[in-house]
Enzyme design. Structure first.
Site, PDB file in Angstrom:
ATOM      1  CE1 TYR A 199      -3.921   2.180   0.551  1.00  0.00           C
ATOM      2  CE2 TYR A 199      -2.656   3.163   2.334  1.00  0.00           C
ATOM      3  CZ  TYR A 199      -3.752   3.186   1.490  1.00  0.00           C
ATOM      4  OH  TYR A 199      -4.662   4.215   1.582  1.00  0.00           O
TER       5      TYR A 199
ATOM      6  N   PRO B 295       2.235   2.877  13.013  1.00  0.00           N
ATOM      7  CG  PRO B 295       1.607   4.393  11.360  1.00  0.00           C
ATOM      8  CD  PRO B 295       1.350   3.019  11.854  1.00  0.00           C
ATOM      9  NE  ARG B 296       3.907   4.585  20.428  1.00  0.00           N
ATOM     10  CZ  ARG B 296       3.111   4.011  21.330  1.00  0.00           C
ATOM     11  NH1 ARG B 296       2.678   2.790  21.137  1.00  0.00           N
ATOM     12  NH2 ARG B 296       2.739   4.661  22.416  1.00  0.00           N
TER      13      ARG B 296
ATOM     14  CD  GLU C   2       8.067   1.895  -0.468  1.00  0.00           C
ATOM     15  OE1 GLU C   2       7.855   2.984  -1.032  1.00  0.00           O
ATOM     16  OE2 GLU C   2       9.099   1.669   0.189  1.00  0.00           O
ATOM     17  N   GLY C   3       3.142   1.444  -3.066  1.00  0.00           N
ATOM     18  CA  GLY C   3       2.284   1.594  -4.243  1.00  0.00           C
ATOM     19  C   GLY C   3       1.824   3.044  -4.384  1.00  0.00           C
TER      20      GLY C   3
ATOM     21  CG  ASN D 125     -12.139  -2.800  14.369  1.00  0.00           C
ATOM     22  OD1 ASN D 125     -12.823  -3.446  13.589  1.00  0.00           O
ATOM     23  ND2 ASN D 125     -10.887  -3.107  14.654  1.00  0.00           N
TER      24      ASN D 125
HETATM   25  N1  LIG Z   1     -10.506   6.416   4.149  1.00  0.00           N
HETATM   26  C1  LIG Z   1      -9.339   6.898   4.536  1.00  0.00           C
HETATM   27  O1  LIG Z   1      -9.177   7.242   5.715  1.00  0.00           O
HETATM   28  C2  LIG Z   1      -8.215   7.066   3.546  1.00  0.00           C
HETATM   29  C3  LIG Z   1      -6.980   7.551   4.005  1.00  0.00           C
HETATM   30  C4  LIG Z   1      -5.945   7.710   3.108  1.00  0.00           C
HETATM   31  C5  LIG Z   1      -6.123   7.428   1.775  1.00  0.00           C
HETATM   32  N2  LIG Z   1      -7.312   6.958   1.334  1.00  0.00           N
HETATM   33  C6  LIG Z   1      -7.435   6.645  -0.094  1.00  0.00           C
HETATM   34  O2  LIG Z   1      -8.689   7.071  -0.593  1.00  0.00           O
HETATM   35  C7  LIG Z   1      -9.167   6.137  -1.561  1.00  0.00           C
HETATM   36  C8  LIG Z   1     -10.563   5.664  -1.178  1.00  0.00           C
HETATM   37  O3  LIG Z   1     -10.505   5.044   0.089  1.00  0.00           O
HETATM   38  P1  LIG Z   1     -11.795   4.478   0.823  1.00  0.00           P
HETATM   39  O4  LIG Z   1     -11.609   4.676   2.257  1.00  0.00           O
HETATM   40  O5  LIG Z   1     -13.012   4.994   0.169  1.00  0.00           O
HETATM   41  O6  LIG Z   1     -11.601   2.921   0.538  1.00  0.00           O
HETATM   42  P2  LIG Z   1     -12.628   1.846  -0.006  1.00  0.00           P
HETATM   43  O7  LIG Z   1     -11.972   0.529   0.082  1.00  0.00           O
HETATM   44  O8  LIG Z   1     -13.961   1.998   0.647  1.00  0.00           O
HETATM   45  O9  LIG Z   1     -12.792   2.295  -1.524  1.00  0.00           O
HETATM   46  C9  LIG Z   1     -11.905   1.909  -2.525  1.00  0.00           C
HETATM   47  C10 LIG Z   1     -12.739   1.573  -3.745  1.00  0.00           C
HETATM   48  O10 LIG Z   1     -11.883   1.198  -4.813  1.00  0.00           O
HETATM   49  C11 LIG Z   1     -12.415   0.020  -5.437  1.00  0.00           C
HETATM   50  N3  LIG Z   1     -11.284  -0.666  -6.069  1.00  0.00           N
HETATM   51  C12 LIG Z   1     -10.226  -1.285  -5.490  1.00  0.00           C
HETATM   52  N4  LIG Z   1      -9.388  -1.781  -6.408  1.00  0.00           N
HETATM   53  C13 LIG Z   1      -9.922  -1.446  -7.625  1.00  0.00           C
HETATM   54  C14 LIG Z   1      -9.517  -1.666  -8.958  1.00  0.00           C
HETATM   55  N5  LIG Z   1      -8.393  -2.334  -9.243  1.00  0.00           N
HETATM   56  N6  LIG Z   1     -10.304  -1.187  -9.955  1.00  0.00           N
HETATM   57  C15 LIG Z   1     -11.445  -0.523  -9.680  1.00  0.00           C
HETATM   58  N7  LIG Z   1     -11.884  -0.282  -8.417  1.00  0.00           N
HETATM   59  C16 LIG Z   1     -11.120  -0.741  -7.410  1.00  0.00           C
HETATM   60  C17 LIG Z   1     -13.043  -0.752  -4.304  1.00  0.00           C
HETATM   61  O11 LIG Z   1     -13.986  -1.710  -4.729  1.00  0.00           O
HETATM   62  C18 LIG Z   1     -13.680   0.385  -3.508  1.00  0.00           C
HETATM   63  O12 LIG Z   1     -14.969   0.698  -3.966  1.00  0.00           O
HETATM   64  C19 LIG Z   1      -8.144   5.008  -1.631  1.00  0.00           C
HETATM   65  O13 LIG Z   1      -7.290   5.242  -2.727  1.00  0.00           O
HETATM   66  C20 LIG Z   1      -7.388   5.149  -0.338  1.00  0.00           C
HETATM   67  O14 LIG Z   1      -6.069   4.684  -0.460  1.00  0.00           O
HETATM   68  C21 LIG Z   1      -8.364   6.757   2.193  1.00  0.00           C
END
Ligand SMILES: NC(=O)c1ccc[n+]([C@@H]2O[C@H](COP(=O)([O-])OP(=O)(O)OC[C@H]3O[C@@H](n4cnc5c(N)ncnc54)[C@H](O)[C@@H]3O)[C@@H](O)[C@H]2O)c1
Length: 320
Positions: free
Chosen positions: A149, A278-279, A151-152, A194
């Site tokens: 996650y 992370p702390r 590094e991606g 949770n």
């Molecule tokens: N919620 C947070 O607190 C938070 C914090 C930091 C970053 N983000 C980023 O925000 C974005 C949305 O997060 P979220 O909390 O809504 O997560 P989430 O898991 O609810 O939503 C991610 C969505 O992406 C879809 N998805 C995953 N892989 C896919 C693919 N290969 N092709 C098409 N759709 C795909 C999933 O089905 C899902 O609907 C993410 O990129 C996440 O990394 C969220």
């Protein structure tokens, strides 16, 4: 006829937690929204209220494969966000961040669309400075279980800035900190969901470690406002920009607040801290304040109340 103010906007990951709120907000602003999702963690339930809107379109598609559509703006949110989900298939997680970014950037380049990346505070890893500003390069383990996650997302940022420098693409990169609200997954292991589910079921509330690690929690409506302001900011402003709520709470304080708001009798129990957890995690949102005139306005208690109502409904329907 299309109004000149009405834009065609693609939201990848639009059926997820944040994406579903973003789609709703963009429709309310009068845009045409194309929601693309492979439903790995998202669900049709999240966008059910939008399905009757003629300006909303839902497409099942995995962004690790190319997509050919005509749009004016792209919000790239697709990626599982909780450790339970992104560690389930770590190779696919990296592919979604990296191949997904390449595909969406390629699309943006072809159709000259402006493109937004949902990056994350996880690019800072286990930070050595506190709070984190955008200049901080991070302290990330490249080979741990969270690396697919972290590094991606770091590589996706690299791609965004290279497309910007090499192809003059208009990019917007947001580094999102912990966000909560309705449409969160009930069983994704994130701390707010949770604790609320455990409290509502009267089950023990699990604190990892001593519970004194801190987090900041941003309510989803505040975050989405930040997304829109960033997308609408002048082209010169690319980010990365931190979006989150700087109010800092220990995990123990959060648990106690939720117990109070749900009138729960759940006891607190301790479990070992996961590796690489992370702390401390707190955004410095000075840049967002200055450049976007944005800051969160929803107090934690108010946001928690709305989130608790959502989870109560899921529990009533047997979905949590
Ligand atoms: N919620 C947070 O607190 C938070 C914090 C930091 C970053 N983000 C980023 O925000 C974005 C949305 O997060 P979220 O909390 O809504 O997560 P989430 O898991 O609810 O939503 C991610 C969505 O992406 C879809 N998805 C995953 N892989 C896919 C693919 N290969 N092709 C098409 N759709 C795909 C999933 O089905 C899902 O609907 C993410 O990129 C996440 O990394 C969220």
């Amino acid at each position: 006829m299309r109004s000149s103010l009405r834009k065609r906007i693609l939201v990848t990951g639009g059926a997820g937690f944040l994406g579903s709120h973003l789609c709703g907000r963009l429709l309310a602003l009068g845009h045409d929204v194309l929601c693309v999702d492979n439903f790995f963690t998202g669900s049709k339930d999240n966008v059910m209220p939008l399905l009757g809107n003629p300006h909303f379109e839902l497409m099942r598609h995995d962004i690790t494969f190319p997509l050919y559509v005509e749009v004016d703006e792209i919000y790239n949110l697709a990626c599982p966000a909780s450790p339970i989900h992104y560690q389930h298939d770590p190779v696919q997680t990296t592919k979604t961040s990296v191949h997904g970014a390449i595909n969406m950037l390629g699309l943006a380049k072809r159709v000259k669309a402006k493109i937004f990346q949902a990056s994350t505070s996880e690019v800072y890893g286990d930070p050595e400075i506190h709070p984190q500003t955008e200049e901080y390069w991070g302290h990330v383990n490249p080979i741990g279980r969270r690396s697919c996650y972290d590094e991606g997302k770091r590589c996706a940022e690299t791609l965004f800035f290279d497309y910007h420098r090499q192809h003059n693409l208009r990019i917007k990169v947001a580094r999102i900190f912990n966000t909560y609200g309705p449409n969160m997954h009930p069983d994704d292991g994130r701390v707010v969901s949770n604790f609320i589910v455990q409290a509502l079921k009267g089950e023990p509330i699990t604190l990892y470690g001593d519970g004194l690690q801190t987090r900041s929690f941003c309510y989803v409506a505040d975050l989405i406002e930040g997304f829109i302001r960033l997308m609408d900011s002048p082209d010169e402003f690319t980010g990365p920009v931190n979006l989150g709520n700087p109010g800092e709470f220990t995990i123990r304080q959060l648990a106690e607040k939720i117990i109070g708001l749900t009138n729960s009798s759940s006891p607190l129990v301790h479990q070992p801290l996961p590796v690489d957890d992370p702390r401390q995690r707190q955004p410095d949102i000075g840049l967002a304040r200055r450049a976007l005139h944005w800051e969160p306005v929803v107090p934690l208690e108010e946001g928690l109340r709305a989130t608790i109502v959502y989870f109560e409904d899921l529990l009533r329907r047997g979905l949590a």
